[in-house]
Every structure is written in structure tokens, then in C-alpha cells.
Design a protein around this motif. Structure first.
Motif, PDB file in Angstrom:
ATOM      1  N   LYS A  81     -24.363 -21.233   8.670  1.00  0.00           N
ATOM      2  CA  LYS A  81     -24.579 -20.967  10.039  1.00  0.00           C
ATOM      3  C   LYS A  81     -25.801 -20.289  10.206  1.00  0.00           C
ATOM      4  O   LYS A  81     -26.583 -20.018   9.429  1.00  0.00           O
ATOM      5  CB  LYS A  81     -23.524 -19.923  10.606  1.00  0.00           C
ATOM      6  CG  LYS A  81     -22.012 -20.551  10.424  1.00  0.00           C
ATOM      7  CD  LYS A  81     -21.926 -21.578  11.743  1.00  0.00           C
ATOM      8  CE  LYS A  81     -20.346 -21.837  11.552  1.00  0.00           C
ATOM      9  NZ  LYS A  81     -20.113 -23.149  12.460  1.00  0.00           N
ATOM     10  N   PRO A  82     -26.119 -20.489  11.748  1.00  0.00           N
ATOM     11  CA  PRO A  82     -27.654 -19.818  11.983  1.00  0.00           C
ATOM     12  C   PRO A  82     -27.775 -18.278  11.690  1.00  0.00           C
ATOM     13  O   PRO A  82     -26.747 -17.784  11.398  1.00  0.00           O
ATOM     14  CB  PRO A  82     -27.558 -19.847  13.340  1.00  0.00           C
ATOM     15  CG  PRO A  82     -26.702 -21.201  13.853  1.00  0.00           C
ATOM     16  CD  PRO A  82     -25.635 -20.985  12.886  1.00  0.00           C
ATOM     17  N   THR A  83     -28.918 -17.764  11.395  1.00  0.00           N
ATOM     18  CA  THR A  83     -29.464 -16.556  11.269  1.00  0.00           C
ATOM     19  C   THR A  83     -30.009 -15.923  12.417  1.00  0.00           C
ATOM     20  O   THR A  83     -31.022 -16.612  12.620  1.00  0.00           O
ATOM     21  CB  THR A  83     -30.030 -16.296   9.907  1.00  0.00           C
ATOM     22  OG1 THR A  83     -29.428 -16.809   8.876  1.00  0.00           O
ATOM     23  CG2 THR A  83     -30.460 -14.801   9.976  1.00  0.00           C
ATOM     24  N   ILE A  84     -29.496 -14.958  13.146  1.00  0.00           N
ATOM     25  CA  ILE A  84     -29.950 -14.369  14.163  1.00  0.00           C
ATOM     26  C   ILE A  84     -30.761 -13.005  13.869  1.00  0.00           C
ATOM     27  O   ILE A  84     -30.142 -12.005  13.154  1.00  0.00           O
ATOM     28  CB  ILE A  84     -28.950 -14.061  15.097  1.00  0.00           C
ATOM     29  CG1 ILE A  84     -28.189 -15.138  15.521  1.00  0.00           C
ATOM     30  CG2 ILE A  84     -29.644 -13.371  16.470  1.00  0.00           C
ATOM     31  CD1 ILE A  84     -28.716 -16.290  16.127  1.00  0.00           C
ATOM     32  N   LEU A  85     -31.971 -12.931  14.030  1.00  0.00           N
ATOM     33  CA  LEU A  85     -32.882 -11.550  13.707  1.00  0.00           C
ATOM     34  C   LEU A  85     -32.981 -10.737  14.962  1.00  0.00           C
ATOM     35  O   LEU A  85     -33.292 -11.275  16.091  1.00  0.00           O
ATOM     36  CB  LEU A  85     -34.128 -12.096  13.244  1.00  0.00           C
ATOM     37  CG  LEU A  85     -35.189 -10.801  13.085  1.00  0.00           C
ATOM     38  CD1 LEU A  85     -34.744  -9.834  11.854  1.00  0.00           C
ATOM     39  CD2 LEU A  85     -36.418 -11.456  12.669  1.00  0.00           C
ATOM     40  N   ALA A 176     -35.312 -16.309   9.907  1.00  0.00           N
ATOM     41  CA  ALA A 176     -34.117 -16.577  10.457  1.00  0.00           C
ATOM     42  C   ALA A 176     -34.483 -17.805  11.426  1.00  0.00           C
ATOM     43  O   ALA A 176     -35.403 -18.407  11.162  1.00  0.00           O
ATOM     44  CB  ALA A 176     -34.106 -15.207  11.487  1.00  0.00           C
ATOM     45  N   ASP A 177     -33.320 -17.859  12.366  1.00  0.00           N
ATOM     46  CA  ASP A 177     -33.413 -19.199  13.072  1.00  0.00           C
ATOM     47  C   ASP A 177     -33.768 -18.837  14.578  1.00  0.00           C
ATOM     48  O   ASP A 177     -34.380 -19.684  15.242  1.00  0.00           O
ATOM     49  CB  ASP A 177     -32.065 -19.889  13.105  1.00  0.00           C
ATOM     50  CG  ASP A 177     -31.903 -20.518  11.771  1.00  0.00           C
ATOM     51  OD1 ASP A 177     -32.622 -21.383  11.076  1.00  0.00           O
ATOM     52  OD2 ASP A 177     -31.073 -20.100  11.180  1.00  0.00           O
ATOM     53  N   VAL A 178     -33.297 -17.779  14.846  1.00  0.00           N
ATOM     54  CA  VAL A 178     -33.613 -17.068  16.338  1.00  0.00           C
ATOM     55  C   VAL A 178     -33.965 -15.681  16.342  1.00  0.00           C
ATOM     56  O   VAL A 178     -33.341 -14.980  15.480  1.00  0.00           O
ATOM     57  CB  VAL A 178     -32.257 -17.489  17.218  1.00  0.00           C
ATOM     58  CG1 VAL A 178     -32.755 -16.680  18.711  1.00  0.00           C
ATOM     59  CG2 VAL A 178     -32.037 -18.766  17.438  1.00  0.00           C
ATOM     60  N   LEU A 416     -40.464 -18.387  15.480  1.00  0.00           N
ATOM     61  CA  LEU A 416     -38.965 -18.272  15.715  1.00  0.00           C
ATOM     62  C   LEU A 416     -38.944 -18.449  17.330  1.00  0.00           C
ATOM     63  O   LEU A 416     -39.748 -17.984  18.156  1.00  0.00           O
ATOM     64  CB  LEU A 416     -38.517 -16.635  15.603  1.00  0.00           C
ATOM     65  CG  LEU A 416     -38.266 -16.790  14.186  1.00  0.00           C
ATOM     66  CD1 LEU A 416     -37.737 -15.169  13.963  1.00  0.00           C
ATOM     67  CD2 LEU A 416     -37.227 -17.477  13.345  1.00  0.00           C
ATOM     68  N   PRO A 417     -37.786 -19.404  17.995  1.00  0.00           N
ATOM     69  CA  PRO A 417     -37.668 -19.198  19.171  1.00  0.00           C
ATOM     70  C   PRO A 417     -37.300 -17.554  19.650  1.00  0.00           C
ATOM     71  O   PRO A 417     -36.400 -17.108  18.738  1.00  0.00           O
ATOM     72  CB  PRO A 417     -36.252 -20.206  19.631  1.00  0.00           C
ATOM     73  CG  PRO A 417     -35.794 -20.216  17.923  1.00  0.00           C
ATOM     74  CD  PRO A 417     -37.138 -20.168  17.122  1.00  0.00           C
ATOM     75  N   ILE A 418     -37.650 -17.096  20.796  1.00  0.00           N
ATOM     76  CA  ILE A 418     -37.258 -15.851  21.048  1.00  0.00           C
ATOM     77  C   ILE A 418     -36.244 -15.883  22.254  1.00  0.00           C
ATOM     78  O   ILE A 418     -36.559 -16.652  23.581  1.00  0.00           O
ATOM     79  CB  ILE A 418     -38.364 -15.237  21.431  1.00  0.00           C
ATOM     80  CG1 ILE A 418     -39.443 -15.170  20.246  1.00  0.00           C
ATOM     81  CG2 ILE A 418     -38.256 -13.896  21.978  1.00  0.00           C
ATOM     82  CD1 ILE A 418     -40.834 -14.442  20.644  1.00  0.00           C
TER      83      ILE A 418
END
Length: 462
Positions: A81-85, A176-178, A416-418
């Protein structure tokens, strides 16, 4: 009972405990700009690390920097699954003027459904919401739908001078991804907004000097240039009468907004008369040829934040002061570079310094570059769906005239997209006396954060 219903029940049953814990956080006077509060900064960082551990995150710790520390924690149990920072800050602004606070700034108080305290909205309350959302999801389901990492800093209110070096040195840790930030406002009560653009920031102090010491104005008046007169004249050369900034080259790198953005801005319900009345001014003012929102969000600005010099006590003292000072900041838009803008401002000041006056400038400790994202990114559209699910209305898309210095740095270094998923309101007195946070948005925001984690988990490619 559905997961959403279980989460809602959990938040309701634990509301009082959550508020008491938030009060603990808000009582710590973690003012980053005042060295006397450095021990409080450390206390706030340790408090956060303990909170992250208590809700079930791993590797929670306080990481030193050249300035105030970073708080880190993670939960990486969602394989594939994605990682959210999650980025936020635990430092706060000074409280001056103290006499204007109705209740002490570090003694949380609830009045009319609002929680009053320094940091309640900016940004302790919003950071705390993410911690409690994760607590609820882990308690109710035993897992999270995504992986999460926290990076919480203690220097945002002083321009994040050390966050860039930290990110560069810890790119693997922060991968991370986002990037998810809750440090922005809704448009108004009941109307969520997704901010997709932040201004950059730079600034300097201007010092002008005339005689070697204060002089008697009767003995020396008419013989030398008064530094206060010189400063007032010098600062007036920065602007055209119509509000345009008069510094050569200042606008050269400004990227104009698109016709689509103009149309989106035009659809936003903005009552200029109400804003004028609320601010107590006879009219709004700014660069001609642009709407109020365009000027605030998409055009650069220059402001004189303070001026001082000479006698300021009660009564009269007939002196010609030896020196005078001013502080200037510029809010920047794409593709302006803070260092270039500072160079242009300094060159203008030196070129226009009156005869008989010595001028020097000192740049602020740090600067921020502007940031603009695409509203079509899947991570931002997931935020839009989450807002609509909990608030029941489509969010509007806005920019901000303010800055979050770390945002552009994360984007540049980690690509990263923000997503700016904020829950404050514009009138909550951030940076001013009687800062507060509407508890309705605290409660709805908890559900929205949980919804976002679930929404982002379904996206295959970010």
C-alpha cells in the motif's frame, strides 16, 4: 457496524480524553523564535514522540538537528500500500501583545464551541488530529489501510532553516508516495478548500545611519540628513502609487496564472465588502489590474513589517536620531527565486539611498520558495472525495498568500506530490491574540483524515 460507524463511536466515546491530551500539548509554550523557550521546544518534541509511541507507531524518536529537533515515527504494516508522510510543526508564534488575550495563551479554554490557546489551530491541533485518527483506526481495526510516517518540526514559525538539510540527509527514512500537511484553512465554516499553491518568502532588515550619535535638532537641524526622513523616503521608492512594486526586475520571473485558474478564482464566493468591513478599512488596495484573490494568491507582494528609530517615549524630545531601521518581507510566486529577489531589493535600496546616509542590510535566517501543484493529481482528488464525504459539499480549490517553507523542499528533494488537507478557518487568529480552533472542525476533521487514508489506499499508482 461499518468501520466508519465504529470510528465515529470511538471518537465520541474518547472525545474528553482526546481534548485533555490536546490541552497538555497546548500548555507547552514551544515558541521557536525565543531562545528562553528552547527547553519548552524539547519538552514538546518529547511529548509528541511519547504520543506517537502510545498510539501504536514504531521507531518514534526525537532526532537532533542544528536547530530544534525533528520528531519521527512510523507504521509500515500495510504491505503493497502507499506510504503517507505526514508533515507538521509543533512550534508556535510568540503571544504578544499578551494583554489582548481574553484567557492566558497557554491555558486552553473552550468558549462558544472554540478551543482557545496559542497553537490550537496553527499547528498543534491539526497535528494532534492525525495522531488521534491513527489511534482510532488501530484500535478499531487493528491496522491501517496505508503506511504512515511522521516528520514533525520545531522551526516552521521561524522559516524552517534546518529542514532542508534534515530531508537531504534522511531521504531513505522519509521516502514515501505522498506528503500530507494539515496546516491550512477551510474556505469558511462548512465549505472545505484544497490549497494547491503556496507563496515563497524572503526578507531583510534595513539599517540607515547618519551622525555618530543623536543630535540636538536646534543646533544641527538643516545641516544633515535625518535618518528617519531618509528611511521614509527610501521605503516610499519601493512602490508605485497604484500598488505595483517599483523594483527593477521584480516581476521578470513571475509565471502568470492560467485562464482556467482565473475562471476558478472567479467562481469562488468572495465578498470584498464584508472583508473590508471586517478589517475596518475604507477600501481594499493593491496592484491594479488584478482581483483581490489574484493579488493575494498569485501575485508577489512586498510589505514593510516594522519601522523604528529616534525618540518614542512620552512627550517630546527634539533630536535628530543617529539611525533608523525597517524590516521588509516579500511573498513570492512561481518562478521567483528568493535569493534573486533579495539581490534586486538590496540593489534598489542602495541605488536610492539619499546622500549623507549610510545603508546596510541583513537578510533573514531562511527563505522559502513558492510551490504550486496540479489539482488533477490522484492524491489531491482523493482529498476532494474525502472532504465531500464528511462535509457533504464539493471542496473549492484555492491558493494561499502564506508560506509553508518545508513544502517546496520536500517536493524538490523527495519528488512527492503534496496534499494540503487543512481544517482551520481563516478567522481563527493564527499568529494573533486569542488564537482558537473550532471544535466542530476538529471532530469532522478526524473523520476526514480517516476517510483520506482509506481513499488513498485504493489508488494503484501515485
Amino acid at each position: 457496524m461499518s468501520i466508519s460507524e465504529r470510528l465515529e463511536t470511538y471518537f465520541r466515546e474518547h472525545r474528553e480524553r482526546h481534548l485533555q491530551e490536546l490541552y497538555e500539548f497546548l500548555r507547552i509554550p514551544s515558541i521557536s523564535s525565543l531562545s528562553v523557550h528552547t527547553p519548552d521546544i524539547i519538552s514538546a518534541a518529547k511529548w509528541l514522540a511519547q504520543q506517537l509511541t502510545s498510539v501504536g507507531l514504531e521507531n518514534a524518536r526525537v532526532i537532533p538537528t542544528q536547530g530544534h529537533p525533528i520528531v519521527y515515527g512510523e507504521w509500515l504494516g500495510a504491505a503493497g500500500k502507499p506510504t503517507i508522510l505526514i508533515y507538521g510543526h509543533y512550534d508556535v508564534q510568540p503571544v504578544d501583545p499578551l494583554e489582548l488575550w481574553e484567557t492566558p495563551p497557554f491555558e486552553p479554554a473552550i468558549r462558544d464551541g472554540k478551543l482557545y490557546a496559542r497553537g490550537a489551530s496553527d499547528d498543534k491541533g491539526q497535528v494532534f488530529m492525525h495522531i488521534k485518527a491513527i489511534e482510532a483506526m488501530l484500535k478499531c481495526t487493528g491496522e491501517l489501510p496505508v503506511n504512515v510516517k511522521f516528520c514533525l518540526e520545531g522551526e516552521e514559525e521561524i522559516g524552517s532553516p534546518h529542514i532542508g538539510a534534515f530531508i537531504e540527509a534522511h531521504q531513505d527514512l522519509l521516502a514515501a508516495d505522498v506528503l500530507l500537511i494539515s496546516d491550512t484553512p477551510l474556505w469558511e465554516a462548512g465549505q472545505p478548500a484544497i490549497c494547491y499553491g503556496l507563496k515563497g518568502l524572503c526578507g531583510l532588515q534595513v539599517d540607515v545611519r547618519g551622525p555618530s550619535e543623536d543630535l540636538h535638532s536646534g543646533l544641527y537641524g538643516g545641516m544633515i540628513h535625518n535618518p528617519l526622513h531618509a528611511l521614509a523616503h527610501l521605503l516610499s521608492t519601493l512602490f508605485e502609487p497604484d500598488g505595483r512594486i517599483a523594483i527593477a526586475g521584480f516581476y521578470d520571473q513571475v509565471k502568470p496564472i492560467t485562464e482556467a485558474e482565473k475562471a476558478e478564482f472567479g467562481c469562488i464566493p468572495y465578498d470584498e465588502t464584508a472583508v473590508r468591513d471586517e478589517l475596518g478599512v475604507p477600501c481594499l488596495f493593491g496592484e491594479q489590474g488584478y482581483t483581490v484573490l489574484e493579488r493575494n494568491w498569485a501575485r508577489p507582494t512586498l510589505d514593510i513589517n516594522g519601522m523604528w528609530g529616534g525618540f518614542q517615549g512620552e512627550g517630546t524630545k527634539t533630536v535628530i536620531p543617529a539611525e533608523a531601521h525597517a524590516k521588509i518581507t516579500c511573498r513570492l510566486v512561481n518562478d521567483q527565486d528568493p535569493e534573486e529577489i533579495l539581490m534586486l531589493v538590496e540593489r534598489h535600496l542602495h541605488q536610492h539611498t539619499p546622500a549623507g546616509i549610510a545603508l546596510s542590510t541583513t537578510g533573514m535566517n531562511s527563505a522559502a520558495k513558492p510551490y504550486v501543484s496540479s489539482i488533477d493529481h490522484p492524491a489531491i482528488q482523493a482529498a476532494a472525495r474525502s472532504y465531500q464525504s464528511t462535509y457533504g459539499v464539493r471542496p473549492i480549490y484555492t491558493r494561499m498568500g502564506a508560506s509553508i517553507p518545508a513544502a517546496e523542499i520536500f517536493f524538490r528533494l523527495l519528488h512527492l506530490p503534496i496534499v494540503l488537507l487543512g481544517f482551520g478557518l481563516p478567522d481563527e487568529n493564527c499568529h494573533a491574540p486569542n488564537e482558537h480552533f473550532h471544535l466542530q472542525n476538529f471532530e469532522t476533521g478526524l473523520q476526514t483524515i480517516c476517510c483520506y487514508y482509506k481513499e488513498i489506499s485504493t489508488i494503484r499508482s501515485l
